[in-house]
Every structure is written in structure tokens, then in C-alpha cells.
Enzyme design. Structure first.
Site, PDB file in Angstrom:
ATOM      1  N   GLY A  12      47.988  88.938  86.937  1.00  0.00           N
ATOM      2  CA  GLY A  12      49.202  89.380  86.897  1.00  0.00           C
ATOM      3  C   GLY A  12      49.306  90.530  86.051  1.00  0.00           C
ATOM      4  O   GLY A  12      49.973  90.661  85.282  1.00  0.00           O
ATOM      5  N   GLY A  16      54.747  94.293  83.197  1.00  0.00           N
ATOM      6  CA  GLY A  16      54.312  92.982  81.975  1.00  0.00           C
ATOM      7  C   GLY A  16      53.479  93.429  81.082  1.00  0.00           C
ATOM      8  O   GLY A  16      52.810  94.254  80.988  1.00  0.00           O
ATOM      9  N   GLY A  18      50.774  92.175  81.093  1.00  0.00           N
ATOM     10  CA  GLY A  18      49.466  92.294  81.616  1.00  0.00           C
ATOM     11  C   GLY A  18      48.913  92.946  82.198  1.00  0.00           C
ATOM     12  O   GLY A  18      47.894  93.221  81.866  1.00  0.00           O
ATOM     13  N   SER A 144      53.205  79.437  76.956  1.00  0.00           N
ATOM     14  CA  SER A 144      55.185  79.414  76.485  1.00  0.00           C
ATOM     15  C   SER A 144      55.607  78.956  75.407  1.00  0.00           C
ATOM     16  O   SER A 144      54.666  77.602  75.510  1.00  0.00           O
ATOM     17  CB  SER A 144      56.075  80.057  77.442  1.00  0.00           C
ATOM     18  OG  SER A 144      57.508  80.240  77.213  1.00  0.00           O
ATOM     19  N   TYR A 167      59.786  76.248  84.914  1.00  0.00           N
ATOM     20  CA  TYR A 167      59.235  77.604  84.223  1.00  0.00           C
ATOM     21  C   TYR A 167      58.580  76.110  82.696  1.00  0.00           C
ATOM     22  O   TYR A 167      57.510  76.696  83.206  1.00  0.00           O
ATOM     23  CB  TYR A 167      58.877  78.318  83.897  1.00  0.00           C
ATOM     24  CG  TYR A 167      59.185  79.506  83.085  1.00  0.00           C
ATOM     25  CD1 TYR A 167      58.399  80.487  83.418  1.00  0.00           C
ATOM     26  CD2 TYR A 167      59.433  79.560  81.524  1.00  0.00           C
ATOM     27  CE1 TYR A 167      57.201  81.784  83.026  1.00  0.00           C
ATOM     28  CE2 TYR A 167      58.684  80.094  81.204  1.00  0.00           C
ATOM     29  CZ  TYR A 167      57.788  81.153  81.207  1.00  0.00           C
ATOM     30  OH  TYR A 167      57.512  81.995  80.875  1.00  0.00           O
TER      31      TYR A 167
HETATM   32  N1  LIG Z   1      57.784  87.899  78.376  1.00  0.00           N
HETATM   33  C1  LIG Z   1      58.690  87.415  78.041  1.00  0.00           C
HETATM   34  O1  LIG Z   1      58.998  87.174  77.175  1.00  0.00           O
HETATM   35  C2  LIG Z   1      56.990  86.125  78.205  1.00  0.00           C
HETATM   36  C3  LIG Z   1      57.207  84.831  77.227  1.00  0.00           C
HETATM   37  C4  LIG Z   1      56.437  83.886  76.878  1.00  0.00           C
HETATM   38  C5  LIG Z   1      55.628  84.000  78.390  1.00  0.00           C
HETATM   39  N2  LIG Z   1      55.854  84.919  78.906  1.00  0.00           N
HETATM   40  C6  LIG Z   1      54.139  84.959  80.372  1.00  0.00           C
HETATM   41  O2  LIG Z   1      53.805  85.841  80.274  1.00  0.00           O
HETATM   42  C7  LIG Z   1      52.482  86.597  81.281  1.00  0.00           C
HETATM   43  C8  LIG Z   1      53.254  87.919  81.630  1.00  0.00           C
HETATM   44  O3  LIG Z   1      54.578  87.522  81.663  1.00  0.00           O
HETATM   45  P1  LIG Z   1      55.556  88.897  81.859  1.00  0.00           P
HETATM   46  O4  LIG Z   1      56.686  88.953  80.897  1.00  0.00           O
HETATM   47  O5  LIG Z   1      54.647  89.643  81.932  1.00  0.00           O
HETATM   48  O6  LIG Z   1      55.770  89.197  83.494  1.00  0.00           O
HETATM   49  P2  LIG Z   1      55.895  90.068  84.538  1.00  0.00           P
HETATM   50  O7  LIG Z   1      56.350  91.575  83.774  1.00  0.00           O
HETATM   51  O8  LIG Z   1      57.206  89.832  85.466  1.00  0.00           O
HETATM   52  O9  LIG Z   1      55.185  90.331  85.289  1.00  0.00           O
HETATM   53  C9  LIG Z   1      53.971  89.039  85.842  1.00  0.00           C
HETATM   54  C10 LIG Z   1      52.992  89.407  86.851  1.00  0.00           C
HETATM   55  O10 LIG Z   1      52.193  88.545  87.314  1.00  0.00           O
HETATM   56  C11 LIG Z   1      52.211  88.590  88.063  1.00  0.00           C
HETATM   57  N3  LIG Z   1      52.619  87.473  89.513  1.00  0.00           N
HETATM   58  C12 LIG Z   1      53.510  87.263  89.848  1.00  0.00           C
HETATM   59  N4  LIG Z   1      53.618  86.425  91.030  1.00  0.00           N
HETATM   60  C13 LIG Z   1      53.045  86.069  91.672  1.00  0.00           C
HETATM   61  C14 LIG Z   1      51.494  85.487  92.274  1.00  0.00           C
HETATM   62  N5  LIG Z   1      52.172  84.481  93.516  1.00  0.00           N
HETATM   63  N6  LIG Z   1      50.130  85.796  93.072  1.00  0.00           N
HETATM   64  C15 LIG Z   1      49.939  87.018  92.213  1.00  0.00           C
HETATM   65  N7  LIG Z   1      50.492  87.933  90.935  1.00  0.00           N
HETATM   66  C16 LIG Z   1      51.262  87.570  90.607  1.00  0.00           C
HETATM   67  C17 LIG Z   1      53.006  89.839  89.242  1.00  0.00           C
HETATM   68  O11 LIG Z   1      52.726  90.235  89.906  1.00  0.00           O
HETATM   69  P3  LIG Z   1      53.864  91.575  90.832  1.00  0.00           P
HETATM   70  O12 LIG Z   1      53.615  92.917  90.360  1.00  0.00           O
HETATM   71  O13 LIG Z   1      53.552  91.904  92.170  1.00  0.00           O
HETATM   72  O14 LIG Z   1      55.245  91.358  90.190  1.00  0.00           O
HETATM   73  C18 LIG Z   1      52.884  90.425  87.523  1.00  0.00           C
HETATM   74  O15 LIG Z   1      51.943  91.114  87.911  1.00  0.00           O
HETATM   75  C19 LIG Z   1      53.676  84.954  82.197  1.00  0.00           C
HETATM   76  O16 LIG Z   1      52.620  84.077  81.945  1.00  0.00           O
HETATM   77  C20 LIG Z   1      54.632  84.011  81.195  1.00  0.00           C
HETATM   78  O17 LIG Z   1      55.139  83.392  81.946  1.00  0.00           O
HETATM   79  C21 LIG Z   1      56.018  85.796  78.695  1.00  0.00           C
END
Ligand SMILES: NC(=O)c1ccc[n+]([C@@H]2O[C@H](COP(=O)([O-])OP(=O)(O)OC[C@H]3O[C@@H](n4cnc5c(N)ncnc54)[C@H](OP(=O)(O)O)[C@@H]3O)[C@@H](O)[C@H]2O)c1
Length: 281
Positions: A12, A16, A18, A144, A167
């Protein structure tokens, strides 16, 4: 820890936190294996890393909602790279989407359980031989602070579904896997940790949920990089961090019987039980 000469896979990393972690590791000189489901977004991150003067970057496309694609990803990484020093299981989907309707993966599993947890479980197990051969190596699971206990009578949430529950259940499953795997890998030089990176970072997932961001992506990236490369974490395993502080997860994560149930279910759902001779289990 110096990262030049190290190989890092970040799932990922097309968006975001990642993506930010991948770019920062690229700037530090690591060999960066990017992953995502969209090639154009992946190539854009490749270009960003190349622009920092690092050519050791490649993109792997795989949709983690299909276990066959997870296996394909592991095969491609395994055949192209003799070593893997750091695996960051970061890819995930948030609580919003599909108008609150339950969704299923290509294999018929509840979608968030499948993408956020089961795909990482399978990928990690398939890459373990490479990680072990590269020890000292680290696995970091991006979970999370939102955690819901798993009801083993309805893991696929066929009753009382909500995106939030799906989630948070998947996030606790990642933590349970972390604690379990740490025990299994004790003494191998491969450590496993997990974390809540930051609260409501300004990412696609948070914006899609209609939530006002309160943390920056950089704060989350700092927390992930702390577990992935900080010298202070050398040899430390089986831990859950809330941002950069060691913390306590939901009680179910400390229940060995619950972890066993989840492990056995996951081995069965991923087909790993059929791959592993019973004498080696
Ligand atoms: N945001 C927060 O505040 C927060 C808080 C706690 C934990 N987290 C965790 O942090 C991690 C990253 O989250 P983020 O906020 O950076 O989210 P994000 O910006 O939505 O990015 C998610 C990433 O995962 C990829 N992804 C989603 N579904 C997929 C699939 N079916 N196959 C392959 N890749 C897939 C997305 O690819 P695409 O580019 O194709 O969409 C993107 O690269 C997650 O595990 C999330 O649960 C986030």
C-alpha cells in the site's frame, strides 16, 4: 539503523502514509519495493524516488483482495530478491464505502478482514524464508488504535455488519498475528511489531470517511519508521505501539486461545495449512 543496502517492501505504498514511508526510505538509500493495486500510481512513486537519486526502486502490482494475487506478489518478490530486510504490512481499506454494505473479497471473505489482515498474514508467511535468511530482519504491521474483539462465531460479519466493526476487527487481528508470530520467530533474528501510526491522518481513507484529519501523514510515517529502522527497536519484538510509545492493545490480543483460533482459521482460509507439512506445524 543504516538503510542503504537494505531491501524494504511496503504494501500500500501508492498513497497515504505508505507512500510517504516509501519515499523517505528511498531518500535514505534503501532498495524500495513498492506495492499497490494501481500501476500508474505506483509508477508515480517510482519516479519520485528516482528523482531523489535512488534507482533501486521497483513497483509490484497486486490486488490484496484476492489471495491468488497475494501469492503472485510473494512469488515475484521472492524470485527477484535474495534478501528482504524489512516488510511493512501497511495496505488497508478504511471503514467507509459501499454505503455501509458488507463487501466480500474475491475468495468470498469479508473484505476488510481479507485485505487488511488475511492478505498480510499470507504474504508474511510466504516471505518468511527470505526474511529469516536476511536476519536481523523486521516485520512491521500497521494496525490501529481502533480495535474490536473478534467473534469467532461470525468472523465474516454476516450479522450486524458495520464498516467500523469490520475495520477495527481486522486491525485487532493484525495485532494478534504480531504477538503470535513474535513467539514463533523468537531466536531467529526476525522481529515483529505493530502500531497505531497516528490518529486521523490526512489520507484518502480518512477523507473518504468524512472525518476531519487531526494528524499529518508525516507524524504517521515517523512512527512507522521508528519501528522499521530505529536502533532502539533492535531485537525488540511482539510489541504494540501507539504512535512512538509502547502501549497495551485490546485484551483479546493477550488471550492465547483467541490467538490460536485466529491462527488456525487464517491457516485454513489462506490454504497455508495445505502448504505446510503437518510435521512442521
Ligand atoms: N489514516 C489514519 O489516520 C490511520 C490511522 C490508523 C491506522 N491507519 C492504517 O494505516 C494504513 C495506511 O492507511 P492510509 O491512511 O495511508 O490509507 P490510504 O491513503 O487510503 O492508502 C491505503 C493504501 O493501501 C492500498 N490498498 C487498499 N486496498 C488495496 C487492495 N485491495 N490491494 C492492494 N492495495 C490496496 C491503497 O492503494 P490505492 O492507491 O490503489 O488506493 C493505498 O496504497 C492502513 O493500514 C490503515 O488502517 C491509518
Amino acid at each position: 539503523m543504516r538503510v542503504d543496502g537494505k531491501t524494504v517492501l511496503i504494501t500500500g505504498s501508492t498513497d497515504g502514509v505508505g507512500r510517504r514511508v516509501a519515499v523517505r526510505l528511498g531518500e535514505m538509500g534503501a532498495r524500495v519495493l513498492l506495492h499497490g493495486r494501481d500501476r500508474a500510481r505506483g509508477e508515480a512513486v517510482v519516479s519520485d524516488i528516482r528523482a531523489s537519486g535512488n534507482d533501486k526502486v521497483s513497483f509490484y502490482q497486486a490486488d490484496l483482495s484476492a489471495l491468488a494475487e497475494v501469492r503472485g506478489l510473494a512469488d515475484r518478490v521472492h524470485s527477484a530478491h535474495a534478501r528482504l530486510d524489512i516488510l511493512i504490512n501497511n495496505a488497508g481499506i478504511g471503514s467507509a464505502g459501499a454505503h455501509g454494505q458488507r463487501q466480500a473479497s474475491a475468495d468470498g471473505h469479508e473484505l476488510r478482514f481479507a485485505v487488511n489482515y488475511l492478505a498480510g498474514f499470507l504474504l508474511t508467511h510466504l516471505l518468511l524464508p527470505t526474511l529469516r535468511a536476511s536476519a536481523p530482519a523486521r516485520i512491521v504491521n500497521v494496525a490501529s488504535a481502533g480495535q474490536h474483539p473478534i467473534d469467532f462465531d461470525d468472523v465474516m460479519l454476516t450479522r450486524g455488519y458495520s464498516g467500523g466493526r469490520a475495520y477495527t476487527q481486522s486491525k485487532l487481528a493484525q495485532i494478534m498475528m504480531t504477538f503470535d508470530l513474535a513467539g514463533e520467530l523468537d531466536g531467529t533474528g526476525v522481529t515483529v511489531t505493530c502500531l497505531h501510526p497516528a490518529t486521523y491522518m490526512d489520507t484518502t481513507m480518512v477523507r473518504q470517511a468524512g472525518t476531519t484529519p487531526i494528524s499529518t501523514v508525516e507524524e504517521g510515517a515517523d512512527a512507522i519508521l521508528n519501528l522499521a529502522i530505529s536502533a532502539d527497536l533492535e531485537g525488540r519484538t511482539g510489541l504494540y505501539f501507539n504512535r512512538q510509545r509502547e502501549a497495551r492493545a485490546d485484551a483479546q490480543a493477550y488471550n492465547a486461545d483467541a490467538r490460536r483460533q485466529l491462527r488456525e482459521l487464517s491457516m485454513r482460509l489462506t490454504g497455508l495449512d495445505a502448504d505446510t507439512p503437518s510435521s512442521a506445524r
